[in-house]
Motif scaffolding. Structure first.
Motif, mmCIF file in Angstrom:
data_model
loop_
_atom_site.group_PDB
_atom_site.id
_atom_site.type_symbol
_atom_site.label_atom_id
_atom_site.label_comp_id
_atom_site.label_asym_id
_atom_site.label_seq_id
_atom_site.Cartn_x
_atom_site.Cartn_y
_atom_site.Cartn_z
ATOM 1 N N LEU A 1 0.763 -1.183 0.045
ATOM 2 C CA LEU A 1 0.182 0.133 0.149
ATOM 3 C C LEU A 1 0.959 1.453 0.040
ATOM 4 N N PHE A 2 1.838 1.423 0.960
ATOM 5 C CA PHE A 2 2.822 2.502 0.742
ATOM 6 C C PHE A 2 3.553 2.530 -0.431
ATOM 7 N N LEU A 3 3.798 1.485 -1.165
ATOM 8 C CA LEU A 3 4.494 1.627 -2.297
ATOM 9 C C LEU A 3 3.462 2.090 -3.707
ATOM 10 N N ALA A 4 2.191 1.650 -3.426
ATOM 11 C CA ALA A 4 1.269 2.138 -4.413
ATOM 12 C C ALA A 4 1.078 3.866 -4.029
ATOM 13 N N ALA A 5 1.314 4.322 -2.973
ATOM 14 C CA ALA A 5 1.340 5.718 -2.548
ATOM 15 C C ALA A 5 2.584 6.477 -3.252
ATOM 16 N N CYS A 6 3.783 5.723 -3.176
ATOM 17 C CA CYS A 6 5.026 6.310 -3.743
ATOM 18 C C CYS A 6 4.980 6.326 -5.267
ATOM 19 N N SER A 7 4.229 5.512 -5.714
ATOM 20 C CA SER A 7 4.146 5.419 -7.316
ATOM 21 C C SER A 7 2.968 6.486 -7.736
ATOM 22 N N LEU A 8 1.933 6.631 -6.788
ATOM 23 C CA LEU A 8 0.901 7.752 -7.131
ATOM 24 C C LEU A 8 1.502 9.134 -7.054
ATOM 25 N N GLY A 9 2.377 9.607 -5.990
ATOM 26 C CA GLY A 9 3.176 10.594 -6.088
ATOM 27 C C GLY A 9 4.203 10.942 -7.139
ATOM 28 N N LEU A 10 4.750 9.842 -7.792
ATOM 29 C CA LEU A 10 5.586 9.938 -8.788
ATOM 30 C C LEU A 10 4.635 10.302 -10.185
ATOM 31 N N ALA A 11 3.502 9.530 -10.189
ATOM 32 C CA ALA A 11 2.667 9.856 -11.529
ATOM 33 C C ALA A 11 2.086 11.283 -11.423
ATOM 34 N N GLN A 12 1.664 11.731 -10.044
ATOM 35 C CA GLN A 12 1.335 13.101 -10.232
ATOM 36 C C GLN A 12 2.447 14.109 -10.290
ATOM 37 N N ALA A 13 3.582 13.839 -10.077
ATOM 38 C CA ALA A 13 4.838 14.630 -10.584
ATOM 39 C C ALA A 13 4.851 14.512 -12.396
ATOM 40 N N SER A 14 4.860 13.488 -12.739
ATOM 41 C CA SER A 14 4.958 13.296 -14.210
ATOM 42 C C SER A 14 4.100 14.161 -14.756
ATOM 43 N N LEU A 15 2.672 14.158 -14.443
ATOM 44 C CA LEU A 15 1.526 14.861 -15.080
ATOM 45 C C LEU A 15 1.746 16.451 -14.567
ATOM 46 N N ASP A 16 2.548 16.750 -13.570
ATOM 47 C CA ASP A 16 2.897 18.277 -13.234
ATOM 48 C C ASP A 16 3.801 18.737 -14.347
ATOM 49 N N HIS A 17 4.724 17.938 -14.487
ATOM 50 C CA HIS A 17 5.810 18.370 -15.537
ATOM 51 C C HIS A 17 5.379 18.524 -16.751
ATOM 52 N N ALA A 18 4.594 17.503 -17.165
ATOM 53 C CA ALA A 18 4.002 17.508 -18.532
ATOM 54 C C ALA A 18 3.251 18.677 -18.891
#
Length: 387
Positions: A247-264
């Motif tokens: 579950l915590f790893l899912a949260a870490c991936s979620l944060g990274l996905a949001q950062a990818s969207l932010d930069h795009a």
């Protein structure tokens, strides 16, 4: 299910976000390039109280829920997934001790973990066995005085060899060699224990500033009081620890996905081509829209799973869905962000390039995407077998 944050949850999320963007994000590229565990930055997370969120107040924790921990880890990973993973592994390991350890173990070892002064590791994986815990070969042999002697090797272990590493919880086969079926016991082994050594750091595709290395146990003797949980019941306890880590790893991936969207989004607004910003081009808009949908769906399944844990639900399907969907989604979104960035996206100094490398292992660790798929199918009532 309503995921509107309370005032306290929103304040926590904003506080961690502000800290992560001010203190962590500007250093993320350098940390990745140098591959050195950032002790002082990790301990700053502790000063922020991030590692303490889901622990009881008696051990220095905030006494909050898993959902709040997910909110915080998401924001740390939005700045640097490598640092977030170091924090989440220590958190998941500490929670395993908090849930199944003795009072002596908890009072002795948890305060430094909860405060973020120290890190700890969970050591199951071996060179020849990962998701197949039944294939583990590390042996625990009982002594006449109640002690145990550990012999074997663990692989790909996070947080085991930093300058602030405190202990590792290690799973070992504790049944006799001629037993009809293997039984396992989980041991808390402090760093510095005779016969317990940490190998050289791995050279990795991603998570370069997170400490990952093999562990060696050579006639490593530990007392009976080192057992976490019940003797011969360690495999079940370890799986419970892995469930938290998923579950915590899912949260870490979620944060990274949001950062990818932010930069795009930011790049699509500023990059000029064909007479204006590329964000006005429909195919760029389509990619960004798809990314936004994927991130939001990953957030929904991750938050749902976290809320279920706090409500006392033992929902394996929700946990596996969160881990599978969030980790796979983050890789997809990071890859799409690179496409939006074009040639620059292929460069190391472009954050989405690092995001794609960092997130690659999330679909492998703590139960691969294939294992999560099988677990979901089993929860659907299908005849799924792992042997």
């Amino acid at each position: 299910m309503n995921f509107d944050l309370t005032a306290d949850q929103a304040a926590l999320q904003e506080r961690v976000h502000a800290f992560a963007q001010a203190e962590i994000a500007p250093r993320a590229e350098e940390l990745d390039r140098n591959g050195v565990f950032p002790t002082e930055l990790y301990q700053k997370l502790g000063e922020m109280g991030i590692q303490s969120i889901p622990f009881a107040e008696e051990y220095g924790g905030m006494g909050l829920g898993i959902f709040e921990a997910v909110l915080a880890l998401e924001q740390v990973a939005r700045a640097d997934q490598s640092l977030a993973v170091s924090a989440m592994v220590s958190m998941a390991t500490g929670l395993t001790v908090a849930r199944f350890g003795t009072e002596e173990q908890k009072s002795r070892w948890l305060p430094d973990i909860v405060s973020g002064k120290k890190t700890c590791a969970i050591a199951g994986t071996e060179p020849d066995a990962g998701s197949d815990t039944g294939g583990f070969k590390t042996l625990a042999t009982p002594g006449a005085d109640g002690s145990w002697k550990l012999q074997g090797e663990k692989a790909f272990i996070t947080n085991a060899g930093t300058d602030i590493s405190s202990f590792a919880i290690i799973l070992a086969v504790s049944s006799p060699r001629d037993a009809e079926s293997k039984k396992f016991t989980l041991f808390l082994v402090p760093n510095g224990t005779k016969g317990f050594t940490q190998g050289e750091k791995y050279r990795k595709l991603g998570w370069r500033s997170s400490d990952t290395r093999p562990l060696y146990l050579d006639a490593c003797e530990v007392p009976e009081t080192a057992i976490v949980g019940k003797p011969h019941g360690g495999r079940w306890v370890l799986h419970k620890g892995y469930q938290a880590a998923r579950l915590f790893l899912a949260a870490c991936s979620l944060g990274l996905a949001q950062a990818s969207l932010d930069h795009a989004i930011a790049y699509a607004k500023e990059r000029q081509a064909f007479g204006g910003p590329i964000g006005r081009l429909q195919l760029i808009q389509e990619m960004v829209a798809k990314m936004a949908l994927k991130v939001d769906s990953a957030r929904l399944v991750t938050y749902r799973a976290a809320c279920g844990v706090d409500q006392g639900k033992d929902d394996m399907m929700a946990l596996s869905m969160a881990k599978l969907h969030a980790t796979e989604t983050a890789s997809e979104v990071a890859n799409m962000a690179i496409q939006v960035h074009g040639g620059w996206g292929f460069m190391d100094d472009c954050p989405p390039s690092r995001y794609l490398r960092d997130n690659r292992v999330t679909t492998i660790g703590d139960g691969s995407s294939q294992i999560q798929t099988l677990l979901i199918a089993r929860e659907c009532g299908l005849d799924v077998r792992f042997s």
